[in-house]
Design an enzyme around this catalytic site. Structure first.
Site, PDB file in Angstrom:
ATOM      1  N   CYS A   1       0.808  -1.254  -0.231  1.00 53.23           N
ATOM      2  CA  CYS A   1      -0.007   0.089  -0.025  1.00 53.23           C
ATOM      3  C   CYS A   1       0.922   1.168   0.043  1.00 53.23           C
ATOM      4  O   CYS A   1       1.445   1.816  -0.916  1.00 53.23           O
ATOM      5  CB  CYS A   1      -0.711  -0.062   1.329  1.00 53.23           C
ATOM      6  SG  CYS A   1      -2.183   1.423   1.262  1.00 53.23           S
TER       7      CYS A   1
ATOM      8  N   ASP B   1     -10.077  -4.262  -6.020  1.00 58.78           N
ATOM      9  CA  ASP B   1      -9.647  -3.277  -5.095  1.00 58.78           C
ATOM     10  C   ASP B   1      -9.999  -1.921  -5.178  1.00 58.78           C
ATOM     11  O   ASP B   1     -10.170  -1.398  -6.373  1.00 58.78           O
ATOM     12  CB  ASP B   1      -7.951  -3.077  -5.425  1.00 58.78           C
ATOM     13  CG  ASP B   1      -7.232  -2.040  -4.604  1.00 58.78           C
ATOM     14  OD1 ASP B   1      -7.917  -1.395  -3.942  1.00 58.78           O
ATOM     15  OD2 ASP B   1      -6.169  -2.480  -4.151  1.00 58.78           O
TER      16      ASP B   1
ATOM     17  N   HIS C   1      -8.137  -4.607  -1.646  1.00 61.81           N
ATOM     18  CA  HIS C   1      -6.803  -4.286  -1.291  1.00 61.81           C
ATOM     19  C   HIS C   1      -6.416  -4.720   0.166  1.00 61.81           C
ATOM     20  O   HIS C   1      -7.132  -5.028   0.827  1.00 61.81           O
ATOM     21  CB  HIS C   1      -7.291  -2.704  -1.043  1.00 61.81           C
ATOM     22  CG  HIS C   1      -5.869  -1.937  -0.854  1.00 61.81           C
ATOM     23  ND1 HIS C   1      -5.373  -1.225  -1.906  1.00 61.81           N
ATOM     24  CD2 HIS C   1      -5.331  -1.468   0.245  1.00 61.81           C
ATOM     25  CE1 HIS C   1      -4.189  -0.556  -1.398  1.00 61.81           C
ATOM     26  NE2 HIS C   1      -4.423  -0.585  -0.101  1.00 61.81           N
TER      27      HIS C   1
END
Length: 254
Positions: A141, A188, A221
């Site tokens: 991330c 995501d 995600h």
């Protein structure tokens, strides 16, 4: 690679990063914490000596997140010195209880493209204190963005793996110095599939080193390190595949 979807995902404006802290709350880690110049770091070493190392870069939840330390330990089990430094340099990581309305302002004080000083300190430590000669980097991330930056800037790193690294801050910056593996989840909601498609086109145009962009079907995600592989049978094969892909990539270039 699965057929790309045409729908466009948008993050909830009230929650601009759809991040969960993960399932591995009780994991304590197999390594130890050390001081590396001006920052703290978690380090785990393999059972046999090696000159290969991987820098693990945290997500928004910080360097002490059990899920991230679990990945560092996994890398050590596969023969790498793994080190996860505090790239926020003492600043507080994001907490699930924080107000998402201030997230963008919080993020501005933690710029993933300003990690060079910390990267240099960790590289020096790995070489001088651990005997590392070949070093790669993996990030999740926020850390995936940092990996992207370092692959553009740092000549000492051999390779990088960016796991669900946010794309929108790196538009038109694809002249990578080192082989880089980009991992995304098909579902995501923070990284629209259309952005990944454009990224692949840009890499094809501008990148002169090896790269791979892989989309894992049906996943959201953070699935690579925030989900436990033993909790949902449907998730398990994809989590294990992604982790195997990561190790294979690192083995190839380090």
């Amino acid at each position: 690679m699965p057929e790309k979807q045409t729908r466009f995902h948008m993050a909830n404006e009230e929650r601009p990063c759809l991040c969960n802290i993960g399932d591995r709350f009780d994991y304590r880690g197999l390594g130890q914490e050390v001081q590396v110049e001006h920052i703290r770091a978690y380090i785990c070493k393999p059972s046999s000596s090696t000159d290969k190392a991987v820098i693990v870069i945290q997500d928004i939840f910080g360097w002490q997140l059990p899920n991230t330390r679990y990945i560092a330990d996994m890398l050590a089990a596969n023969g790498y010195i793994a080190i996860c430094p505090d790239y926020f340099v003492g600043q507080e990581p994001w907490k699930p209880s924080d107000d998402w309305s201030i997230f963008n302002d919080w993020l501005k004080t933690r710029d993933a493209s300003r990690v060079d000083r910390e990267a240099d300190a960790v590289l020096k430590y790995l070489k001088q204190q651990c005997g590392a000669k070949k070093v790669g980097v993996i990030g999740f991330c926020w850390g995936g963005m940092a990996v992207h930056h370092l692959m553009l800037k740092n000549p000492e790193l051999k390779t990088g793996v960016s796991v669900h690294g946010v794309i929108k801050y790196f538009e038109d910056r694809y002249s990578l110095l080192h082989p880089t593996f980009f991992i995304f989840g098909e579902s995501d909601e923070y990284i629209p599939i259309e952005q990944v498609t454009i990224m692949e086109q840009k890499l094809k145009q501008h990148c002169k080193v090896d790269y791979n962009v892989k989309i894992y079907p049906g996943h959201t995600h953070g699935f690579v390190h925030r989900k436990r592989e033993d909790m949902n049978p449907k998730d398990k094969p994809f989590i294990e595949e992604a982790r195997k892909d990561i190790i294979n990539w690192l083995n190839k270039y380090i």
